[in-house]
Design a protein around this motif. Structure first.
Motif, PDB file in Angstrom:
ATOM      1  N   ASN A 218      44.402  66.539  19.021  1.00 14.78           N
ATOM      2  CA  ASN A 218      45.187  65.318  19.084  1.00 14.78           C
ATOM      3  C   ASN A 218      44.875  64.564  20.373  1.00 14.78           C
ATOM      4  OD1 ASN A 218      47.905  63.897  20.019  1.00 14.78           O
ATOM      5  ND2 ASN A 218      47.915  64.018  17.784  1.00 14.78           N
ATOM      6  N   LYS A 219      44.516  63.275  20.256  1.00 12.56           N
ATOM      7  CA  LYS A 219      44.082  62.503  21.418  1.00 12.56           C
ATOM      8  C   LYS A 219      45.211  62.324  22.435  1.00 12.56           C
ATOM      9  CE  LYS A 219      40.516  59.936  18.905  1.00 12.56           C
ATOM     10  NZ  LYS A 219      40.027  58.597  18.492  1.00 12.56           N
ATOM     11  N   GLU A 220      46.424  62.139  21.959  1.00  9.25           N
ATOM     12  CA  GLU A 220      47.552  61.964  22.876  1.00  9.25           C
ATOM     13  C   GLU A 220      47.785  63.224  23.704  1.00  9.25           C
ATOM     14  OE1 GLU A 220      50.941  60.766  20.666  1.00  9.25           O
ATOM     15  OE2 GLU A 220      50.078  58.839  20.033  1.00  9.25           O
ATOM     16  N   MET A 221      47.610  64.377  23.072  1.00 12.40           N
ATOM     17  CA  MET A 221      47.791  65.622  23.809  1.00 12.40           C
ATOM     18  C   MET A 221      46.682  65.810  24.832  1.00 12.40           C
ATOM     19  SD  MET A 221      48.567  69.395  22.251  1.00 12.40           S
ATOM     20  CE  MET A 221      50.003  68.715  21.423  1.00 12.40           C
ATOM     21  N   VAL A 222      45.463  65.429  24.491  1.00 10.29           N
ATOM     22  CA  VAL A 222      44.356  65.515  25.445  1.00 10.29           C
ATOM     23  C   VAL A 222      44.637  64.640  26.660  1.00 10.29           C
ATOM     24  CG1 VAL A 222      41.904  65.028  25.800  1.00 10.29           C
ATOM     25  CG2 VAL A 222      42.646  66.107  23.678  1.00 10.29           C
ATOM     26  N   GLU A 223      45.111  63.429  26.421  1.00 11.87           N
ATOM     27  CA  GLU A 223      45.429  62.536  27.532  1.00 11.87           C
ATOM     28  C   GLU A 223      46.593  63.062  28.362  1.00 11.87           C
ATOM     29  OE1 GLU A 223      43.664  59.969  28.500  1.00 11.87           O
ATOM     30  OE2 GLU A 223      42.263  60.405  26.861  1.00 11.87           O
ATOM     31  N   GLU A 224      47.548  63.715  27.708  1.00 10.19           N
ATOM     32  CA  GLU A 224      48.670  64.296  28.446  1.00 10.19           C
ATOM     33  C   GLU A 224      48.210  65.432  29.355  1.00 10.19           C
ATOM     34  OE1 GLU A 224      52.625  65.063  29.691  1.00 10.19           O
ATOM     35  OE2 GLU A 224      51.630  63.335  28.786  1.00 10.19           O
ATOM     36  N   VAL A 225      47.272  66.238  28.867  1.00  9.49           N
ATOM     37  CA  VAL A 225      46.717  67.315  29.700  1.00  9.49           C
ATOM     38  C   VAL A 225      45.998  66.736  30.914  1.00  9.49           C
ATOM     39  CG1 VAL A 225      45.019  69.186  29.770  1.00  9.49           C
ATOM     40  CG2 VAL A 225      46.525  68.951  27.795  1.00  9.49           C
ATOM     41  N   LYS A 226      45.197  65.695  30.687  1.00  9.45           N
ATOM     42  CA  LYS A 226      44.489  65.060  31.803  1.00  9.45           C
ATOM     43  C   LYS A 226      45.467  64.473  32.816  1.00  9.45           C
ATOM     44  CE  LYS A 226      40.373  63.823  29.099  1.00  9.45           C
ATOM     45  NZ  LYS A 226      39.551  62.705  28.567  1.00  9.45           N
ATOM     46  N   ARG A 227      46.530  63.848  32.308  1.00  6.83           N
ATOM     47  CA  ARG A 227      47.506  63.230  33.207  1.00  6.83           C
ATOM     48  C   ARG A 227      48.202  64.267  34.074  1.00  6.83           C
ATOM     49  NH1 ARG A 227      52.607  62.604  33.845  1.00  6.83           N
ATOM     50  NH2 ARG A 227      53.120  63.881  32.013  1.00  6.83           N
ATOM     51  N   ARG A 228      48.590  65.385  33.460  1.00  7.46           N
ATOM     52  CA  ARG A 228      49.288  66.418  34.230  1.00  7.46           C
ATOM     53  C   ARG A 228      48.367  67.051  35.269  1.00  7.46           C
ATOM     54  NH1 ARG A 228      53.515  69.723  30.311  1.00  7.46           N
ATOM     55  NH2 ARG A 228      54.286  67.922  29.137  1.00  7.46           N
ATOM     56  N   LEU A 229      47.105  67.201  34.926  1.00 11.42           N
ATOM     57  CA  LEU A 229      46.170  67.767  35.901  1.00 11.42           C
ATOM     58  C   LEU A 229      45.937  66.797  37.056  1.00 11.42           C
ATOM     59  CD1 LEU A 229      43.516  69.427  33.557  1.00 11.42           C
ATOM     60  CD2 LEU A 229      45.231  70.581  34.943  1.00 11.42           C
ATOM     61  N   LYS A 230      45.838  65.510  36.751  1.00  9.47           N
ATOM     62  CA  LYS A 230      45.628  64.525  37.816  1.00  9.47           C
ATOM     63  C   LYS A 230      46.833  64.414  38.735  1.00  9.47           C
ATOM     64  CE  LYS A 230      42.322  61.664  35.248  1.00  9.47           C
ATOM     65  NZ  LYS A 230      42.096  60.342  34.582  1.00  9.47           N
ATOM     66  N   ASP A 231      48.015  64.730  38.212  1.00  7.53           N
ATOM     67  CA  ASP A 231      49.227  64.633  39.020  1.00  7.53           C
ATOM     68  C   ASP A 231      49.409  65.813  39.964  1.00  7.53           C
ATOM     69  OD1 ASP A 231      49.852  62.241  37.867  1.00  7.53           O
ATOM     70  OD2 ASP A 231      51.262  63.068  36.403  1.00  7.53           O
ATOM     71  N   ILE A 232      48.544  66.809  39.877  1.00  6.19           N
ATOM     72  CA  ILE A 232      48.658  67.978  40.759  1.00  6.19           C
ATOM     73  C   ILE A 232      48.224  67.577  42.165  1.00  6.19           C
ATOM     74  CG2 ILE A 232      47.792  70.296  41.246  1.00  6.19           C
ATOM     75  CD1 ILE A 232      47.513  70.741  38.265  1.00  6.19           C
ATOM     76  N   LYS A 233      49.121  67.653  43.105  1.00  2.91           N
ATOM     77  CA  LYS A 233      48.844  67.335  44.503  1.00  2.91           C
ATOM     78  C   LYS A 233      49.068  68.593  45.341  1.00  2.91           C
ATOM     79  CE  LYS A 233      48.298  63.052  43.235  1.00  2.91           C
ATOM     80  NZ  LYS A 233      46.939  62.482  43.088  1.00  2.91           N
ATOM     81  N   ILE A 234      48.008  69.274  45.649  1.00  3.52           N
ATOM     82  CA  ILE A 234      48.086  70.515  46.407  1.00  3.52           C
ATOM     83  C   ILE A 234      46.799  70.667  47.196  1.00  3.52           C
ATOM     84  CG2 ILE A 234      47.117  71.948  44.559  1.00  3.52           C
ATOM     85  CD1 ILE A 234      49.070  74.140  45.363  1.00  3.52           C
ATOM     86  N   ASP A 235      46.861  71.393  48.302  1.00  7.80           N
ATOM     87  CA  ASP A 235      45.669  71.510  49.146  1.00  7.80           C
ATOM     88  C   ASP A 235      44.634  72.460  48.581  1.00  7.80           C
ATOM     89  OD1 ASP A 235      47.206  73.717  49.523  1.00  7.80           O
ATOM     90  OD2 ASP A 235      46.868  73.874  51.678  1.00  7.80           O
ATOM     91  N   SER A 236      45.070  73.468  47.804  1.00  9.00           N
ATOM     92  CA  SER A 236      44.095  74.433  47.281  1.00  9.00           C
ATOM     93  C   SER A 236      44.551  74.960  45.927  1.00  9.00           C
ATOM     94  CB  SER A 236      43.921  75.605  48.256  1.00  9.00           C
ATOM     95  OG  SER A 236      45.142  76.314  48.405  1.00  9.00           O
ATOM     96  N   VAL A 237      43.590  75.211  45.063  1.00 14.06           N
ATOM     97  CA  VAL A 237      43.818  75.854  43.773  1.00 14.06           C
ATOM     98  C   VAL A 237      42.969  77.121  43.767  1.00 14.06           C
ATOM     99  CG1 VAL A 237      43.578  75.662  41.280  1.00 14.06           C
ATOM    100  CG2 VAL A 237      44.310  73.682  42.600  1.00 14.06           C
ATOM    101  N   ILE A 238      43.603  78.254  44.023  1.00 15.24           N
ATOM    102  CA  ILE A 238      42.875  79.524  44.143  1.00 15.24           C
ATOM    103  C   ILE A 238      42.654  80.168  42.786  1.00 15.24           C
ATOM    104  CG2 ILE A 238      42.839  81.764  45.296  1.00 15.24           C
ATOM    105  CD1 ILE A 238      42.732  79.375  47.184  1.00 15.24           C
ATOM    106  N   GLU A 239      43.632  80.028  41.899  1.00 12.24           N
ATOM    107  CA  GLU A 239      43.566  80.681  40.587  1.00 12.24           C
ATOM    108  C   GLU A 239      44.217  79.779  39.566  1.00 12.24           C
ATOM    109  OE1 GLU A 239      43.751  83.710  37.449  1.00 12.24           O
ATOM    110  OE2 GLU A 239      45.433  82.566  38.238  1.00 12.24           O
TER     111      GLU A 239
END
Length: 534
Positions: A218-239
């Motif tokens: 579903n295209k809307e769900m794909v865009e929602e996943v991208k949006r949530r990932l872009k909203d991640i504001k953190i200095d490091s992603v270890i895992e």
């Protein structure tokens, strides 16, 4: 005036931020570019600077920069340095052409690397260096070449430790994201399988890949996943666990809303169902969204064995989940409040086994459950043989000693053993852990109100699960969703025969619901018959 200064300062600050985002420009001055990189990467003794000259009549300064241990040195030595230092000198081109088109000559003619890119700024070039690439700086050229040369040590493919199967593939994901996406591509030879890269973590700049099948997901769900990932504001992603906690709908819930797996075949099967995979570098665990209660109780092996066998096993998992959740609470409620529900002989036997036990049923159950959890945690943190020994010997010794000391009853040992075994029957570790947490809460409610406490706990648990969602999909799908077919409901409890399973699950709102195209199959069969006739 003060208001004007306030807005003026904000605009000035914003301009500085925008300027910082653009990065440091690449200069035509060869030494200036190298010095800027050295200043940014100062005190990094693993950064290698290799300077050399190219040209037969007039020498031009070149430099490659990389981090020792992150690149394939043989590739750089044989296909970059040798080509530039030896073959370029033997060409003896026209000096004017050599001077004006040296950059293009190196990019298109002399470097025998499979992938070459350009860095637009010094900051971008440094990001490539830290990611394991090699950059090439040329004299008098305001451009930097990026040569693909990643070659750090990689763990070999092994069978996943947390998702063992009797029948099925034995390969599992590793800590390198490129290898993991390759394992998925190997199973899905479809040009519609899309892969989108992004970097998460202001400092770590971890590579994260989003994978989905374009004409199924579903295209809307794909865009929602991208949006949530872009909203991640953190200095490091270890895992990938960092990402999971950011993108899930309710991080206060004990139940996971994002499925994790180490198996490439499980990811491939999920992509065919319209789900989305999130592959994170530096971890062998891939995230799958959306996730529901039924997906956590399913295993990839369910579709490799015959459907009758796997249907019985899947029903057994549901029974095991109920046992892991309710058995200790039922023991507490019946022995403390409702002994009359038991047959007379069984009630007398239970009373006899509890004779001399100084604690009430709740304290008795809590002590044994806490002891088992400690043994389980200790066994997981130790190496394989030692962990197994501690689990078996510790359980036997402590259980026998507790019964002989009169602290717990023999029946309580059986209850705890059956509960622990049932929790191991749940395929997903995170989901099984959620049942372990909720079990203690229901035990407490049963100790206060008996069977009424269990019913109250189940009502609260049910209301929480009904309201819980994973990327907009109800957690209890297909039991509470509208538009779900009878086949989806049956597939939640039993495994449907694969030849009859011609529709995809609808909980992901897939674009293409049909697994098999009957019209194309019929046309292909007719074509074969015509060819045979001719």
């Amino acid at each position: 005036m003060g208001l004007f200064k306030r807005f003026f300062k904000k605009d000035k600050k914003k301009k500085k931020e925008d300027k910082g985002k653009k990065g440091i420009k690449i200069s035509s001055n060869y030494n200036k570019n190298i010095n800027q990189i050295k200043n940014i990467l100062k005190d990094c003794e693993d950064v290698i600077y290799r300077e050399f000259t190219v040209g037969s009549e007039q020498n031009y300064n070149f430099a490659i920069i990389y981090i020792d241990g992150l690149i394939d040195k043989k590739l750089i030595s044989d296909y970059v340095l040798e080509s530039l230092m030896h073959q370029a000198r033997e060409l003896e081109p026209n000096p004017k052409i050599f001077k004006n088109k040296l950059y293009e000559l190196c990019k298109k003619g002399n470097i025998a690397a499979t992938e070459i890119k350009e860095a637009q700024t010094i900051d971008e070039a440094i990001d490539y260096i830290l990611a394991g690439e090699t950059i090439l700086i040329l004299e008098n050229y305001p451009k930097i070449l990026v040569i693909s040369s990643r070659g750090w040590p990689v763990r070999g493919l092994q069978e996943p430790q947390t998702e063992t199967v009797i029948r099925g593939p034995r390969d599992g994901f590793v800590e390198t994201g490129k290898y993991n996406t390759t394992l998925i591509r190997r199973r899905i030879r479809d040009p519609k399988l899309k892969l989108k890269y992004m970097k998460l973590g202001v400092r770590s700049k971890t590579d994260v890949a989003i994978m989905y099948i374009e004409d199924i997901a579903n295209k809307e769900m794909v865009e929602e996943v991208k949006r949530r990932l872009k909203d991640i504001k953190i200095d490091s992603v270890i895992e990938s666990g960092y990402i999971e906690q950011y993108i899930q709908d309710n991080y206060y819930s004990p139940f996971p809303q994002v499925e994790t797996t180490e198996r490439p075949d499980a990811v491939a099967a999920s992509l065919y169902e319209g789900r989305i995979a999130i592959v994170t570098d530096n971890t062998p665990f891939v995230l799958l969204v959306p996730a529901t209660l039924t997906t956590f109780l399913q295993s990839s092996e369910d579709y490799y064995e015959r459907w009758i066998i796997t249907s019985l096993i899947r029903l057994l998992r549901y029974v095991a989940a109920l046992i892991a959740l309710l058995l200790p609470s039922l023991y507490i409620a019946i022995t403390s409040y409702h002994p009359g529900m038991l047959p007379t002989e069984l009630a007398l036997y239970v009373a006899a086994t509890r004779d001399g036990v100084p604690f009430p049923a709740f304290i008795e159950a809590f002590i044994m459950e806490a002891t088992i959890e400690l043994l389980r945690e200790a066994g997981m943190r130790l190496s394989g043989p030692i962990g197994t020994t501690i689990g078996i010997v510790g359980g036997l010794v402590i259980g026998q000693a507790a019964v002989e000391a009169g602290i717990v009853s023999p029946l309580m040992i059986i209850i705890v053993a059956v509960t622990t075994i049932s929790s191991f029957a749940i395929p997903n570790y995170s989901f099984a852990t959620s049942f372990r947490i909720v079990r203690f809460a229901i035990m407490l409610s049963s100790a206060i109100l008996g069977l009424y406490g269990i019913m109250l706990g189940l009502l609260l648990l049910g209301s929480h699960l009904v309201n819980l969602k994973s990327f907009g999909v109800p957690y209890l799908t297909p039991f509470v969703s509208t538009g779900i077919t009878w086949m989806d409901l049956k597939d939640a409890f039993v495994t449907y025969p694969i030849p009859k399973a011609n529709k995809r699950p609808k909980f992901t709102n897939v674009v293409d619901e049909t697994r098999t195209d009957e019209e194309n199959t019929i046309k292909a069969e007719r074509g074969d018959e015509d060819d045979r006739g001719q």
